[in-house]
Enzyme design. Sequence first.
Site, PDB file in Angstrom:
ATOM      1  CB  CYS A  77      48.249   3.983  39.109  1.00 51.07           C
ATOM      2  SG  CYS A  77      49.223   5.501  39.234  1.00 51.07           S
ATOM      3  CB  CYS A  80      46.168   7.993  36.740  1.00 46.63           C
ATOM      4  SG  CYS A  80      46.922   6.465  36.139  1.00 46.63           S
ATOM      5  CB  CYS A 125      51.487   4.414  36.352  1.00 48.93           C
ATOM      6  SG  CYS A 125      49.898   4.608  35.540  1.00 48.93           S
ATOM      7  CB  CYS A 128      49.731   9.165  35.597  1.00 51.14           C
ATOM      8  SG  CYS A 128      50.312   8.207  37.016  1.00 51.14           S
ATOM      9  CB  CYS A 148      60.449  -4.165  44.992  1.00 54.82           C
ATOM     10  SG  CYS A 148      60.634  -3.689  46.699  1.00 54.82           S
TER      11      CYS A 148
HETATM   12 ZN   LIG Z   1      49.070   6.202  37.009  1.00 55.97          ZN
END
Ligand SMILES: [Zn+2]
Length: 159
Positions: A77, A80, A125, A128, A148
């Site tokens: 991510c 984070c 995610c 976060c 995607c």
């Molecule tokens: Zn994250």
Amino acid sequence: MKRRTFLQALASLPFAYSTVSQAHHTEGNKVEELKLSELEWRKRLTPEQFYILREEGTERSFTSPLNDEKRKGEYRCAGCDYLLFTSDMKYDSGTGWPSFFTVVEGHIGTSTDFKLIYPRTEYHCARCGGHQGHVFNDGPKPTGERWCNNGLALNFVPT
Ligand SMILES: [Zn+2]
């Protein structure tokens, strides 16, 4: 109900996070959520990343260098650094966005969004809450899933 009224009703629905990510969280690997203020996110992210991760934007297709990334490694991510995908999960969907046929179990949450006329499954995610992309059911075997993803929402770490 008239069509116009129906669409207005859809547009006014609150953002409904599904219980999928919470279900994963209860399986012993609960991740501590990262909550930052808008100002803190703006400091941490580029304007383009903020638009995608925090405002559910979508980058233009065929703009991410990650489309052609074929090395072994991890996709984390961009908000984070939480691990979301590995290179083994990636495939070339031809859509112009980095695509995966599965995810790291429990590291992603989903919700339904109504930004278009039809509902789509948004995913983010699990740590976060940063928006990553949408998942569709026209992917390859064995899952049939196409995750995607916005390239700007990911950092690739080669192994
Ligand atoms: Zn994250």
